[in-house]
Design an enzyme around this catalytic site. Sequence first.
Site, PDB file in Angstrom:
ATOM      1  N   GLU A 279       2.312  -1.606  -9.193  1.00 65.17           N
ATOM      2  CA  GLU A 279       2.057  -3.075  -9.108  1.00 65.17           C
ATOM      3  C   GLU A 279       2.977  -3.801  -7.981  1.00 65.17           C
ATOM      4  OE1 GLU A 279      -0.539  -3.724  -9.991  1.00 65.17           O
ATOM      5  OE2 GLU A 279      -1.320  -1.629 -10.584  1.00 65.17           O
TER       6      GLU A 279
ATOM      7  N   LYS B 282       1.330  -0.744  -2.358  1.00 62.19           N
ATOM      8  CA  LYS B 282       1.361  -0.266  -1.950  1.00 62.19           C
ATOM      9  C   LYS B 282      -0.194   0.308  -1.486  1.00 62.19           C
ATOM     10  CE  LYS B 282       1.849   3.320  -5.203  1.00 62.19           C
ATOM     11  NZ  LYS B 282       2.440   2.162  -6.365  1.00 62.19           N
TER      12      LYS B 282
ATOM     13  N   ILE C 222      -2.405  -2.341  -0.765  1.00 58.64           N
ATOM     14  CA  ILE C 222      -2.317  -3.096   0.530  1.00 58.64           C
ATOM     15  C   ILE C 222      -1.295  -2.546   1.842  1.00 58.64           C
ATOM     16  CG2 ILE C 222      -2.084  -5.281   1.228  1.00 58.64           C
ATOM     17  CD1 ILE C 222      -4.374  -4.954  -1.670  1.00 58.64           C
TER      18      ILE C 222
ATOM     19  N   LYS D  77      -6.139   9.884  -1.988  1.00 61.03           N
ATOM     20  CA  LYS D  77      -5.786   8.827  -3.545  1.00 61.03           C
ATOM     21  C   LYS D  77      -5.773  10.509  -3.709  1.00 61.03           C
ATOM     22  CE  LYS D  77      -4.265   5.829  -6.352  1.00 61.03           C
ATOM     23  NZ  LYS D  77      -2.714   4.922  -6.304  1.00 61.03           N
TER      24      LYS D  77
ATOM     25  N   THR E 156      -5.063   6.101 -12.229  1.00 59.13           N
ATOM     26  CA  THR E 156      -5.683   6.115 -13.529  1.00 59.13           C
ATOM     27  C   THR E 156      -6.263   4.190 -13.594  1.00 59.13           C
ATOM     28  OG1 THR E 156      -3.450   5.173 -13.930  1.00 59.13           O
ATOM     29  CG2 THR E 156      -3.892   7.525 -13.447  1.00 59.13           C
TER      30      THR E 156
ATOM     31  N   ALA F 183       0.722   7.115  -6.794  1.00 55.47           N
ATOM     32  CA  ALA F 183       0.724   6.665  -8.301  1.00 55.47           C
ATOM     33  C   ALA F 183       1.968   5.986  -8.762  1.00 55.47           C
ATOM     34  CB  ALA F 183      -0.232   7.255  -9.236  1.00 55.47           C
TER      35      ALA F 183
ATOM     36  N   GLY G 136       5.712  -4.441   0.228  1.00 53.87           N
ATOM     37  CA  GLY G 136       4.893  -5.272   0.186  1.00 53.87           C
ATOM     38  C   GLY G 136       4.039  -6.436  -0.374  1.00 53.87           C
ATOM     39  N   SER G 137       4.892  -6.818  -0.251  1.00 46.31           N
ATOM     40  CA  SER G 137       4.169  -8.506  -0.802  1.00 46.31           C
ATOM     41  C   SER G 137       4.934  -9.894  -0.909  1.00 46.31           C
ATOM     42  CB  SER G 137       3.557  -8.607  -2.626  1.00 46.31           C
ATOM     43  OG  SER G 137       3.063  -9.772  -2.853  1.00 46.31           O
TER      44      SER G 137
ATOM     45  N   GLY H  63      -1.663 -12.133  -1.508  1.00 48.09           N
ATOM     46  CA  GLY H  63      -2.057 -12.549  -1.477  1.00 48.09           C
ATOM     47  C   GLY H  63      -2.688 -11.823  -0.265  1.00 48.09           C
TER      48      GLY H  63
END
Length: 229
Positions: free
Chosen positions: A12, A15, A17, A35, A39, A110, A169-170, A201
């Site tokens: 989370e 990855k 995005i 992918k 999961t 993952a 990533g964010s 976002g």
Amino acid sequence: MTILVVTGTGTEIGKTIVTAAVASAYRDLRVAVLKPAQTGLAPGEPGDAAEVARLAGPHVTAVELVRFPEPLAPGTAARRAGLAPVRPYEIAEAAQKLRTEHDLVLVEGAGGLLVRFDEEGATLADAARLMEAPVLVVAPAGLGTLNATALTTEALRTRGLSCPGVVVGSMPADPDLASRCNIDDLPVSAGAPLLGVVPAGAGSLEPADFRARARSWLAPGLGGDRPAG
């Protein structure tokens, strides 16, 4: 670079995005997104590969190898579901097949690099080694990311795997002190350049807007025009 593996320092952290941004940046190429293990989703629900294709556009082929219903590490999720796990050689074979028909194959893992895919302890790193592919590391922006990123890149080096760089990533719109300092410190901790900063976002943008902005988030090494750090 015809195959690029995308991993993260955890789960989370952006990855999917980042994978979509890279796919968007290379919109003039035929891109496949693989992918290996999805999961935590029921049959029919759109997964990470489908989300990349939605954001990046029709030039992207989305492929998912296996799906397990519980949101757990792939090896654990496979065992609990009574299903066969995905093996590194299966990931490598799927990527090599996609490579024959595409200019770039993005393989999104993952969780983190060493999350187990099966009961023998195989990981995304094992698949990357079979593919002889570089591994891009996605990291969070804030406090704690330097250690986690250093551990991930060290694990890559000890396995003889190359890391072209790190992408945040964010990044919050109003970053705190740690997040701001980490822009300069991440390349030092990682021993690899900072190749992108994706704003928080970004995944909620309309696809056309996402595609238009993607290159501004990424360095030339990932198809963008942002200066590398």
